[in-house]
Structure formats: structure tokens, C-alpha cells
Design a protein around this motif. Sequence first.
Motif, PDB file in Angstrom:
ATOM      1  N   ARG A  85       6.863  71.589  45.905  1.00  0.00           N
ATOM      2  CA  ARG A  85       7.214  70.282  45.036  1.00  0.00           C
ATOM      3  C   ARG A  85       7.779  70.723  44.252  1.00  0.00           C
ATOM      4  O   ARG A  85       7.805  71.568  43.500  1.00  0.00           O
ATOM      5  CB  ARG A  85       5.976  69.149  45.461  1.00  0.00           C
ATOM      6  N   GLU A 107      11.170  52.593  46.387  1.00  0.00           N
ATOM      7  CA  GLU A 107       9.631  52.561  46.710  1.00  0.00           C
ATOM      8  C   GLU A 107       9.899  52.719  48.093  1.00  0.00           C
ATOM      9  O   GLU A 107       8.786  53.525  48.508  1.00  0.00           O
ATOM     10  CB  GLU A 107       9.154  50.641  46.972  1.00  0.00           C
ATOM     11  N   THR A 108      11.128  52.929  48.545  1.00  0.00           N
ATOM     12  CA  THR A 108      10.659  53.728  50.423  1.00  0.00           C
ATOM     13  C   THR A 108      10.403  55.637  49.873  1.00  0.00           C
ATOM     14  O   THR A 108       9.780  55.976  50.909  1.00  0.00           O
ATOM     15  CB  THR A 108      12.090  53.549  50.799  1.00  0.00           C
ATOM     16  N   PHE A 109      10.949  55.991  48.829  1.00  0.00           N
ATOM     17  CA  PHE A 109      10.923  57.488  48.971  1.00  0.00           C
ATOM     18  C   PHE A 109       9.560  58.130  47.969  1.00  0.00           C
ATOM     19  O   PHE A 109       9.530  58.444  47.534  1.00  0.00           O
ATOM     20  CB  PHE A 109      12.317  57.620  47.864  1.00  0.00           C
ATOM     21  N   ARG A 110       9.240  56.566  47.523  1.00  0.00           N
ATOM     22  CA  ARG A 110       7.191  56.863  47.119  1.00  0.00           C
ATOM     23  C   ARG A 110       8.169  57.374  45.339  1.00  0.00           C
ATOM     24  O   ARG A 110       6.743  57.997  44.711  1.00  0.00           O
ATOM     25  CB  ARG A 110       6.536  58.237  47.440  1.00  0.00           C
ATOM     26  N   CYS A 111       9.205  56.886  44.469  1.00  0.00           N
ATOM     27  CA  CYS A 111       9.446  56.678  43.772  1.00  0.00           C
ATOM     28  C   CYS A 111       8.797  56.318  42.354  1.00  0.00           C
ATOM     29  O   CYS A 111       8.590  55.039  42.735  1.00  0.00           O
ATOM     30  CB  CYS A 111      11.093  56.644  43.584  1.00  0.00           C
ATOM     31  N   GLN A 112       8.617  56.529  41.556  1.00  0.00           N
ATOM     32  CA  GLN A 112       7.496  55.362  40.253  1.00  0.00           C
ATOM     33  C   GLN A 112       9.265  55.222  39.080  1.00  0.00           C
ATOM     34  O   GLN A 112      10.285  56.253  38.650  1.00  0.00           O
ATOM     35  CB  GLN A 112       6.857  56.569  39.652  1.00  0.00           C
ATOM     36  N   VAL A 125      10.295  61.334  41.272  1.00  0.00           N
ATOM     37  CA  VAL A 125       9.780  61.563  42.634  1.00  0.00           C
ATOM     38  C   VAL A 125       9.172  62.657  42.618  1.00  0.00           C
ATOM     39  O   VAL A 125       9.990  63.546  41.853  1.00  0.00           O
ATOM     40  CB  VAL A 125      11.023  61.130  43.685  1.00  0.00           C
ATOM     41  N   GLY A 127       8.716  65.331  45.020  1.00  0.00           N
ATOM     42  CA  GLY A 127       8.364  66.091  47.039  1.00  0.00           C
ATOM     43  C   GLY A 127       9.202  67.199  47.111  1.00  0.00           C
ATOM     44  O   GLY A 127       9.594  67.594  46.085  1.00  0.00           O
ATOM     45  N   LYS A 131      13.821  65.610  50.593  1.00  0.00           N
ATOM     46  CA  LYS A 131      13.559  64.464  50.237  1.00  0.00           C
ATOM     47  C   LYS A 131      14.403  64.349  49.227  1.00  0.00           C
ATOM     48  O   LYS A 131      15.071  63.101  48.824  1.00  0.00           O
ATOM     49  CB  LYS A 131      11.990  64.624  50.534  1.00  0.00           C
ATOM     50  N   ASN A 132      14.331  65.433  47.819  1.00  0.00           N
ATOM     51  CA  ASN A 132      15.171  64.423  47.245  1.00  0.00           C
ATOM     52  C   ASN A 132      16.527  64.620  47.102  1.00  0.00           C
ATOM     53  O   ASN A 132      16.747  63.657  46.315  1.00  0.00           O
ATOM     54  CB  ASN A 132      14.573  65.454  46.153  1.00  0.00           C
TER      55      ASN A 132
END
Length: 159
Positions: A85, A107-112, A125, A127, A131-132
Motif C-alpha cells: 500500500r 468515493e469511487t476510489f474509497r478516498c477520504q 487515499v 492503495g 490504483k493511485n
Amino acid sequence: MAKHKIAILAQDHPGVLQRIAGLFGRRGYNMESITVGSSERAGLSRITITVAGDEREAEQIVRQLGKLIDVVEVAILRHRAVIARELMLVKLAAEPAKRPEIFAVAETFRCQTVDVGPRSVIIQVAGEPEKNDALLQLLEAYGILELTRTGETAMLRGE
């Protein structure tokens, strides 16, 4: 060129990281990323280095690192059995009208979302680097103001 993740367990003393980095410099190897932090064992740090090269070069790096006096363990983490990660923070230009779009991508990439300012937002994020990278391609359209990435940290799956 293949990427190899090298895991090192080393003494937590001043100068150890400098000796490891010096070895890379002397041998002409390039680190794509390096992360360092505490380990589960007191007095030892866990270092993860990502390098590009063939298998022979990676094995040579491991042998050279193993000769350093402060290195307790060193190994190549094989890709099929590794969890890796990277943490990334991205500051985007974000006028209020564009924020719903940005938040939808995040949100699609599960970010905060970790900060919202009058004209910008910062998202976080964690990952895999691929993905990043994909996230960054989508976010470029909104205007990336600032970006920071930690580099990969990794460990073997299972016991």
C-alpha cells in the motif's frame, strides 16, 4: 523492467538509513520508493524499498544489503504473496460547484476528504500505486495543486 519490493529489518540507530542509501548510490541502483518505520520488535526498524530491474539485480542488492552490519534480515517480497500500500494526499482546486463531482470520484476510489477550504479540498487515499495512478489521471481535470505520496510499504500475506 520488473519492480521488486525489498524488505529490510535493521537496527534503529542513527546512520543506518544513510549506509543503506549509500550502498545504492555506490552500486548505481535507483530506489523508486523507500518507507521506514518502527517494527514489531523493539530497537528494529522495518524498511521497504522498491527497485526496478531484473531478478539478478534484485538478488545482488539483497546480497549487498545483507553484508551491512546493522541489517538483521533482508528479503525480496515476491509479488504473488504480498500486500502493498501507498498513502497519497492530493490537494485539488475545488470551487463549491465542482465539489460534488470531485467527491463522487473520491468515493469511487474509497478516498477520504481530510480538508475543505474555500477554494480547495484535500483527499487521502491508501492503495496500490497503480490504483493511485488511475485516480490521479481522473483528478488532473480538476487541477491538482499539490501532491504527496509515501512510497510503498509491504508485507507478506499469511503467517
